[in-house]
Design a protein around this motif. Structure first.
Motif, PDB file in Angstrom:
ATOM      1  N   ILE A   1      -8.011   7.911  -9.371  1.00 35.87           N
ATOM      2  CA  ILE A   1      -6.736   7.276  -9.736  1.00 35.87           C
ATOM      3  C   ILE A   1      -5.724   7.447  -8.592  1.00 35.87           C
ATOM      4  O   ILE A   1      -5.034   6.499  -8.206  1.00 35.87           O
ATOM      5  CB  ILE A   1      -6.209   7.884 -11.067  1.00 35.87           C
ATOM      6  N   CYS A   2      -5.683   8.645  -8.027  1.00 36.54           N
ATOM      7  CA  CYS A   2      -4.773   8.883  -6.883  1.00 36.54           C
ATOM      8  C   CYS A   2      -5.188   8.038  -5.676  1.00 36.54           C
ATOM      9  O   CYS A   2      -4.324   7.525  -4.951  1.00 36.54           O
ATOM     10  CB  CYS A   2      -4.748  10.361  -6.505  1.00 36.54           C
ATOM     11  N   ALA A   3      -6.485   7.887  -5.468  1.00 34.51           N
ATOM     12  CA  ALA A   3      -6.962   7.029  -4.370  1.00 34.51           C
ATOM     13  C   ALA A   3      -6.504   5.588  -4.616  1.00 34.51           C
ATOM     14  O   ALA A   3      -6.129   4.870  -3.682  1.00 34.51           O
ATOM     15  CB  ALA A   3      -8.483   7.102  -4.240  1.00 34.51           C
ATOM     16  N   GLY A   4      -6.491   5.180  -5.866  1.00 33.78           N
ATOM     17  CA  GLY A   4      -5.993   3.848  -6.227  1.00 33.78           C
ATOM     18  C   GLY A   4      -4.521   3.709  -5.868  1.00 33.78           C
ATOM     19  O   GLY A   4      -4.076   2.658  -5.391  1.00 33.78           O
ATOM     20  N   GLY A   5      -3.763   4.776  -6.074  1.00 37.78           N
ATOM     21  CA  GLY A   5      -2.346   4.780  -5.699  1.00 37.78           C
ATOM     22  C   GLY A   5      -2.168   4.638  -4.198  1.00 37.78           C
ATOM     23  O   GLY A   5      -1.340   3.855  -3.724  1.00 37.78           O
ATOM     24  N   MET A   6      -2.991   5.377  -3.448  1.00 33.70           N
ATOM     25  CA  MET A   6      -2.928   5.265  -1.985  1.00 33.70           C
ATOM     26  C   MET A   6      -3.271   3.849  -1.549  1.00 33.70           C
ATOM     27  O   MET A   6      -2.698   3.313  -0.606  1.00 33.70           O
ATOM     28  CB  MET A   6      -3.942   6.217  -1.323  1.00 33.70           C
ATOM     29  N   MET A   7      -4.221   3.247  -2.261  1.00 35.99           N
ATOM     30  CA  MET A   7      -4.650   1.884  -1.929  1.00 35.99           C
ATOM     31  C   MET A   7      -3.481   0.917  -2.106  1.00 35.99           C
ATOM     32  O   MET A   7      -3.207   0.085  -1.223  1.00 35.99           O
ATOM     33  CB  MET A   7      -5.834   1.492  -2.819  1.00 35.99           C
ATOM     34  N   LEU A   8      -2.777   1.017  -3.235  1.00 31.79           N
ATOM     35  CA  LEU A   8      -1.639   0.116  -3.464  1.00 31.79           C
ATOM     36  C   LEU A   8      -0.570   0.310  -2.390  1.00 31.79           C
ATOM     37  O   LEU A   8      -0.006  -0.652  -1.879  1.00 31.79           O
ATOM     38  CB  LEU A   8      -1.046   0.347  -4.858  1.00 31.79           C
ATOM     39  N   GLU A   9      -0.309   1.565  -2.045  1.00 30.04           N
ATOM     40  CA  GLU A   9       0.692   1.827  -1.000  1.00 30.04           C
ATOM     41  C   GLU A   9       0.290   1.176   0.317  1.00 30.04           C
ATOM     42  O   GLU A   9       1.120   0.616   1.023  1.00 30.04           O
ATOM     43  CB  GLU A   9       0.857   3.334  -0.777  1.00 30.04           C
ATOM     44  N   THR A  10      -0.998   1.250   0.629  1.00 36.18           N
ATOM     45  CA  THR A  10      -1.450   0.734   1.926  1.00 36.18           C
ATOM     46  C   THR A  10      -1.445  -0.783   1.983  1.00 36.18           C
ATOM     47  O   THR A  10      -1.113  -1.365   3.022  1.00 36.18           O
ATOM     48  CB  THR A  10      -2.854   1.279   2.261  1.00 36.18           C
ATOM     49  N   ILE A  11      -1.786  -1.442   0.861  1.00 36.58           N
ATOM     50  CA  ILE A  11      -1.801  -2.915   0.923  1.00 36.58           C
ATOM     51  C   ILE A  11      -0.389  -3.499   0.854  1.00 36.58           C
ATOM     52  O   ILE A  11      -0.207  -4.701   1.019  1.00 36.58           O
ATOM     53  CB  ILE A  11      -2.701  -3.562  -0.164  1.00 36.58           C
ATOM     54  N   GLY A  12       0.598  -2.647   0.595  1.00 36.69           N
ATOM     55  CA  GLY A  12       1.975  -3.146   0.621  1.00 36.69           C
ATOM     56  C   GLY A  12       2.717  -3.004  -0.697  1.00 36.69           C
ATOM     57  O   GLY A  12       3.903  -3.296  -0.770  1.00 36.69           O
TER      58      GLY A  12
ATOM     59  N   ILE B   1       1.991   5.456  -9.550  1.00 34.86           N
ATOM     60  CA  ILE B   1       0.736   6.081  -9.995  1.00 34.86           C
ATOM     61  C   ILE B   1       0.789   7.584  -9.750  1.00 34.86           C
ATOM     62  O   ILE B   1       0.470   8.391 -10.625  1.00 34.86           O
ATOM     63  CB  ILE B   1      -0.473   5.427  -9.291  1.00 34.86           C
ATOM     64  N   GLU B   2       1.233   7.952  -8.576  1.00 31.78           N
ATOM     65  CA  GLU B   2       1.331   9.389  -8.290  1.00 31.78           C
ATOM     66  C   GLU B   2       2.319  10.063  -9.255  1.00 31.78           C
ATOM     67  O   GLU B   2       2.044  11.141  -9.787  1.00 31.78           O
ATOM     68  CB  GLU B   2       1.763   9.630  -6.835  1.00 31.78           C
TER      69      GLU B   2
END
Ligand code: IPM
Ligand code: MN
Length: 353
Positions: free
Chosen positions: A298-309, A317-318
């Protein structure tokens, strides 16, 4: 109207699909309340698929993955497949082919999480490891001589290019500046023994440091880094290091932040397709029991959203994960001891968004 992102899902082996399902649940819940949409594109890759058709990553799939906005990866590794085959053929191949030259691994102790470092607080365990992700010992350079004979020789070489090292270091300086905490970047190396590889790293490091007068450059040998991660983790803000050292110290990092259940990472190509994953493995013995901890995914998903913009969404999420942990309802982050099932944990985060 918000944006629609196309994200490839490679849930993979073992407990991978279970944790990724919860990550998708959380992101979809958030997306319904936000201004962005995700089209999930599912790929069946991993050990089972390999056993069925002897194919790990077909070129046609790789060509499709080059065109998505990000990849959400569960876990790779199957008990029936010889170690190395899937890791090299899928995980490392994706990192290399997509030139994901940064492996970004935050080490952050969240509230109410038990760290084996008994006197350390969340304020004291909060740093990020920037691991070079396309070179070093991972290139597969080397070979055997007289293999299988009493005189056999094995050579395994570490490749360090000025280009590859410098772009990684520059990313780390930018991140340190952006984080705006201690503004300290530690190069983790072994300049006292690896006098070629880390000589290059050290020269590149102090060369790039000149471009960032606001960031304090710092150096620690890898063995000392391990010691200080346990003794004085508060000394670290951002650590930059090579592929193998980064691999090793981030397992130590995962432990001091509460275990593999919470440790997330991103394989980042700042100009291309990045891939996000919980850093733990496929945990075959917990597969399909609904006991594995999905928080890392779930945290990796949060990082993903941050990275795509979708920065704000990623931060939500965090924040939701922190909120869940703060309630004290999560008994442990270890598989089977959470006091919640995998699916309940996903629901818990989703309702706290
Ligand atoms: C990791 C893993 C991989 C690595 C393995 C599975 C090849 O340990 O992502 O840290 O060594 O990079
Ligand atoms: Mn590892």
């Amino acid at each position: 109207m918000g944006k629609t992102y196309r994200i490839a899902v490679v849930a993979g082996d073992g407990t991978g699909p279970e944790v990724i399902r919860e990550g998708i649940k959380v992101i979809d819940t958030l997306s319904r309340k936000s201004d962005f949409k995700i089209d999930w594109i599912y790929y069946n890759l991993g050990g089972e698929q390999y056993k069925k058709c002897q194919e790990i990553l077909p070129d046609s799939v790789l060509a499709e993955l080059r065109k998505v906005d990000a990849i959400y990866l569960g876990a790779i590794g199957h008990p029936d497949v010889k170690p190395g085959i899937l890791e090299k053929g899928l995980l490392l191949r994706l990192r290399f082919e997509l030139d994901q030259y940064i492996n970004l691994r935050p080490v952050k102790l969240y509230p109410n999480v038990a760290s084996p470092l008994k006197d350390k607080t969340p304020e004291q365990i909060d740093f990020v490891v920037v691991r070079e992700n396309t070179e070093g010992m991972y290139c597969g350079a080397g070979g055997f001589l007289r293999k299988g004979t009493p005189q056999e020789t094995a050579v395994q070489e570490s490749i360090n290019t000025r280009f590859g090292v410098e772009r990684c270091i520059r990313y780390a300086f930018e991140l340190t500046k952006k984080r705006n905490k201690q503004k300290k970047l530690t190069l983790c190396g072994k300049t006292n023994v690896l006098t070629y590889a880390f000589d290059l790293w050290e020269r590149a490091f102090y060369h790039v440091a000149k471009e960032y007068p606001g960031v304090k450059p710092d150096y620690a040998h890898v063995d000392a880094t391990c010691m200080w991660m346990v003794k004085n983790p508060e000394w670290f803000d951002v650590i930059v290091t090579d592929n193998l050292f980064g691999d090793i110290i981030t397992d130590l990092g995962a432990m001091i932040q509460g275990g593999m259940g919470i440790a997330a990472g991103g394989n980042i190509n700042p100009n291309g397709v990045s891939m996000f994953e919980p850093i733990g493995g496929s945990a075959p013995k917990y597969t399909n029991q609904n006991v594995i901890n999905p928080l890392a995914a779930i945290c990796a998903g949060g990082m993903m959203l941050e990275t795509i913009g979708e920065t704000a969404a990623g931060q939500k999420i965090e924040a939701a994960v922190i909120k869940c942990l703060s309630t004290g309802k999560i008994k442990s982050l270890a598989a089977g001891r959470m006091g919640l099932t995998t699916t309940e944990m996903g629901d818990f985060v989703a309702t706290n968004l």
